[in-house]
Scaffold this active site. Structure first.
Site, PDB file in Angstrom:
ATOM      1  N   GLU A  86       0.834  -1.208   0.000  1.00  0.00           N
ATOM      2  CA  GLU A  86       0.000   0.000   0.000  1.00  0.00           C
ATOM      3  C   GLU A  86       0.869   1.259   0.000  1.00  0.00           C
ATOM      4  O   GLU A  86       0.606   2.222  -0.727  1.00  0.00           O
ATOM      5  CB  GLU A  86      -0.917  -0.018   1.224  1.00  0.00           C
ATOM      6  CG  GLU A  86      -1.705   1.256   1.453  1.00  0.00           C
ATOM      7  CD  GLU A  86      -2.085   1.448   2.908  1.00  0.00           C
ATOM      8  OE1 GLU A  86      -1.875   2.558   3.437  1.00  0.00           O
ATOM      9  OE2 GLU A  86      -2.581   0.486   3.523  1.00  0.00           O
ATOM     10  N   GLU A 163      10.785   3.480   1.748  1.00  0.00           N
ATOM     11  CA  GLU A 163       9.496   3.423   2.446  1.00  0.00           C
ATOM     12  C   GLU A 163       9.582   2.754   3.807  1.00  0.00           C
ATOM     13  O   GLU A 163       8.651   2.867   4.610  1.00  0.00           O
ATOM     14  CB  GLU A 163       8.459   2.682   1.588  1.00  0.00           C
ATOM     15  CG  GLU A 163       7.926   3.496   0.425  1.00  0.00           C
ATOM     16  CD  GLU A 163       7.241   4.784   0.872  1.00  0.00           C
ATOM     17  OE1 GLU A 163       6.447   4.750   1.822  1.00  0.00           O
ATOM     18  OE2 GLU A 163       7.532   5.828   0.266  1.00  0.00           O
TER      19      GLU A 163
END
Length: 838
Positions: A86, A163
């Site tokens: 995501e 990330e």
């Protein structure tokens, strides 16, 4: 199943709810799998789509991509990967690189980023966008972004490393008190199933070390177009052009020939209840949770819908009892509620939750279990069910009348539930007719039968939450056995209901009259000066068909008080609210207002007193009656009422003192405003100085003189109906012989505070979470500044900034070798100190 407007019944829209005809329904009739009022279909590559025109709000569109893939599909070495995917989606895709998606969303003023535009659950992942469509290219680009999420997310080593930090920060953020309690409860509920070990946030070890190949493998395996749906609801000129855009951006994409079989992971039932006593020093207060798990019912036929209505009536009626118990003398809890919720596919649970005083969890649990047992033994009365029936009828009427004002985001969410949960979408006209037809025939005995699903042998989980340990698991077990014996022996008495007056205003007030009237054509408003001095301004609008809102305000508030009076008077709204500011106790007023949509609230501010209300046009008289009662009721404190209020206030203050966030925010406020009494957080010592008589006297004076108030009313108003009611209930408020709190705006006393003139540096400490520990290291360490340390002492405040773990970068001296390590020390488990060598 929530309410959705349909577009194929223009005639029905022109008529009111009361003109809807009853249906001659067949209980076995299917509700229909095709959603009503939406352009619904499937592309050749397997992707589902839902497209609908809706002009609320104008020139905006609510978009979503739903994927039937969540954390439960992860393998052991993938725990947290679904959530990582995501995040990566917003970082880079085949078409958009270097956070171009975020730059695009930022450029059009939309919210952006993982966790703002997306959510990962155990069963699915949903990406959402809310974008302007005033320019055609914006909608096309937004849909292309969703198309990139479907199959084109770039999962490289560099992307993943960028990330990790963001995902890790979210993991740490979830380690607060609420997160720890929520996770522990989830594991307890799902024990014995894969869901218990697949929290979406994942494992810290996986987040830190998982390879990009593992992430890519998960993404390619489970992100298959046949398991996806795109939803577009917005202010479009037509649906077909939007469908063509979806075909343009999604139509050429293809997944593996055979879609992966989505496995099911059952949650095993258990006859013996599970118990847990959770102690959390930062918990906001003491609480009890009781859950009863079962398979979720499928909503396919009219009979299924009738059963859903009966279940809703059961929960409404049970909650009304819980509320009344919370307003008794020496109540077992401050608040309590019951709800039904789908936990995972296809498991649902009835969940009862109460908040109570410290060391009061056993008493609260006993009351909750007894009340459900009382329903099993004696059922609900027809009067209780009649009130609930009226309430549900009022809600569906309001939804029907406002069927053209529903927001695009709400419609989008309904279509997502159709795709992910197979919830029918039948249209508001048909649903309103169904409820109007079915509700009168659902009897009290049928509703009461739902209490049989709330037995401790029905996969029950009982949990207490406390800031300090008092209840034990043995206490919970013994109490459960005690209640079971009482029920078996029928030693639980029937429910004793209160007497409910018929009318809010016992005798109608004398009709007021209009002294002056002014028209304001530039804003379409009419201004009235009434005979009692009250100023009323009203305007007819058509924003919502079933809403009237109003506000009344008067200058002069808490800033006029001396410091010695402030704390007592500031508690006026709280104390008076518990006693009843409209002339009736809250538990009685709740039944009096059943089936009516009329609410009135009050506020005592620094410079102003005000009341505000929201009602249906058909219930405007009821709302204005409440305002009349507010001005004519003299609130007098009773001993038990005040005791309950002060108990609740003390628990709230203690909860704030336990919360590191609040402790920090309160201290910042004190420093910013020079320790002004007006901005100081209330302490327990302040509460014990409160004078209830003074508090109620001040509250009564705040709402006594109508001549000091200006009232503004807007909404779906018919002046020929509204004006007589305004004269009756606002114009009829008696004016006192002498003006009370009659202040001009320019005469108001300013708040006593001073801003800091110098920079202040301070370490905030909270006594509830302050910790001191001494840790003996297994070998010496050398800090970055070269200092050699053999023992570390931690003293101070464990705020949200530190959370459960205090992070230190240390340089270890081990023989002749120097290394850097990230050592994590959980200060709530100080029994041992572990150094993990990488």
């Amino acid at each position: 199943m929530n309410l959705l407007p349909a577009e194929n019944s223009q005639i029905a829209k022109k008529h009111g709810f009361r003109s809807l005809k009853l249906l001659n329904v067949d209980q076995d009739r299917a509700l229909g799998e095709q959603p009503v009022g939406v352009d619904y279909g499937r592309l050749d590559n397997g992707l589902y789509y839902y497209v609908r025109c809706n002009s609320k709000p104008r020139m905006r569109a609510a978009l979503a991509l739903a994927v039937r893939a969540g954390s439960v599909l992860e393998e052991e070495d993938e725990r947290g990967v679904a959530h990582i995917v995501e995040h990566l989606a917003f970082s880079a895709t085949k078409k958009y690189t270097n956070h171009d998606i975020i730059k695009f969303l930022e450029s059009i003023g939309a919210e952006f980023g993982a966790c703002q535009n997306a959510v990962t659950s155990a069963d699915d992942t949903v990406y959402e966008l809310f974008v302007p469509v005033d320019k055609p290219e914006l909608l096309s680009q937004a849909i292309s972004v969703l198309a990139e999420f479907s199959l084109e997310v770039r999962v490289s080593k560099d992307d993943l490393e960028k990330e990790r930090g963001a995902v890790m920060e979210e993991y740490r953020g979830n380690r607060n008190a609420a997160g720890r309690m929520q996770d522990a409860h989830w594991v307890l509920m799902m024990e014995g199933s894969r869901y218990a070990e697949r929290l979406p946030i994942g494992l810290e070890k996986v987040i830190r070390t998982v390879s990009h190949e593992t992430v890519k493998q998960f993404y390619r395996k489970w992100y298959h177009l046949s398991n996806m749906a795109v939803v577009a609801v917005g202010d479009f000129s037509d649906t077909q052009s939007v469908v063509e855009l979806i075909k343009t951006h999604f139509g050429q994409k293809s997944s593996a020939p055979e879609p992966p079989l989505i496995p099911t992971f059952p949650v095993p039932p258990h006859e013996d209840p599970r118990f847990s006593c959770f102690v959390e020093s930062e918990a906001a207060g003491s609480a009890v949770m009781i859950s009863y798990k079962m398979q979720a019912d499928q909503l396919k036929t009219v009979k299924d819908y009738r059963d859903l209505l009966a279940e809703s009536m059961f929960l409404y009626a049970l909650n009304q009892r819980f509320f009344k118990i919370s307003r008794r003398k020496n109540p077992p809890y401050f608040s309590c509620s019951a709800a039904a919720d789908v936990l995972v596919h296809p498991l649902k649970a009835y969940i009862m939750t109460s908040s109570c005083k410290e060391k009061g969890t056993i008493e609260a649990l006993e009351s909750m279990l007894i009340e459900v047992a009382r329903v099993r033994l004696h059922g609900f009365s027809e009067r209780e069910i009649s009130i609930v029936r009226t309430l549900l009828m009022s809600e569906i009427e309001s939804a029907y009348l406002e069927r053209d004002q529903i927001q695009s985001t709400s419609l989008r969410d309904e279509y997502l539930q159709h795709f992910l949960r197979n919830e029918p979408v039948v249209g508001i006209e048909y649903e309103a007719q169904l409820q109007k037809t079915l509700l009168p025939h659902i009897m009290a005995s049928e509703v009461s039968n739902y209490s049989k699903k709330l037995q401790t042998s029905c996969s029950c989980v009982i949990k207490t939450i406390e800031p300090r340990a008092s209840a034990t698991v043995d206490d919970l077990k013994n109490l459960m056995l005690k209640i079971n014996i009482l029920e078996e022996e029928r030693n639980i008495s029937p429910w004793d209901d209160e007497h409910i007056p018929e009318e809010i205003v016992s005798s109608k007030p004398n009709l007021g009259n209009i002294l002056q009237q002014f028209e304001h054509p530039n804003i379409g408003a009419t201004e009235l000066i009434l005979s009692n001095g009250m100023r009323v301004c009203y305007r007819c609008t058509d924003f919502l068909a079933d809403q009237v809102i109003f506000t009344g305000f008067s200058y002069g508030g808490l800033s006029e008080l001396q410091e010695s009076e402030y704390f007592s008077c500031s508690m006026g709204t709280t104390i008076a609210g518990e006693i009843g500011i409209f002339g009736y106790r809250p538990s009685v007023l709740m039944d009096m207002l059943a089936g009516k949509r009329a609410e009135v609230g009050v506020n005592l501010g620094a410079y102003m007193r005000s009341f505000s209300g929201d009602c249906s046009p058909s219930d405007l008289e009821t709302a204005l009656q409440l305002v009349y009662q507010l001005f004519t009721t003299k609130v007098t404190p009773g001993g038990e009422d005040v005791k309950i209020v002060m108990q609740m206030a003390e628990e709230a203050v203690r909860a704030q003192e336990r919360d590191p966030y609040t402790a920090f925010a309160n201290r910042v406020k004190e420093l910013n405003y020079g320790n002004s009494y007006f901005f100081k957080p209330i302490r327990i010592s302040d509460l014990r100085k409160v004078n209830p008589l003074k508090a109620c006297e001040y509250f009564n004076n705040c709402f006594k003189d109508p001549a000091t108030f200006t009232v503004v009313i807007i909404g779906s108003i018919d002046p020929t109906i509204a004006l007589p009611l305004i004269l009756q209930y606002l114009g009829g408020i008696p004016r006192p012989p002498e003006p009370i709190m009659h202040l001009n705006r320019d005469e108001l006393k300013g708040l006593p505070f001073t801003f800091p003139s110098t920079i202040i540096r301070e370490v905030v400490r909270s006594p509830m979470v302050e910790a001191q520990c001494s840790v003996q290291l297994c070998f010496p360490i050398e800090l970055k500044n070269g200092t050699m340390v053999e023992e570390i002492h931690f003293v101070g405040f464990l705020s949200k900034l530190l959370e459960t773990k205090l992070m230190h970068v240390l340089r270890f001296k081990h023989g002749q070798l120097f290394r850097y390590f990230l050592v994590e020390i959980n200060l709530r488990e100080l029994a041992m100190f572990v150094v993990i060598l990488a």
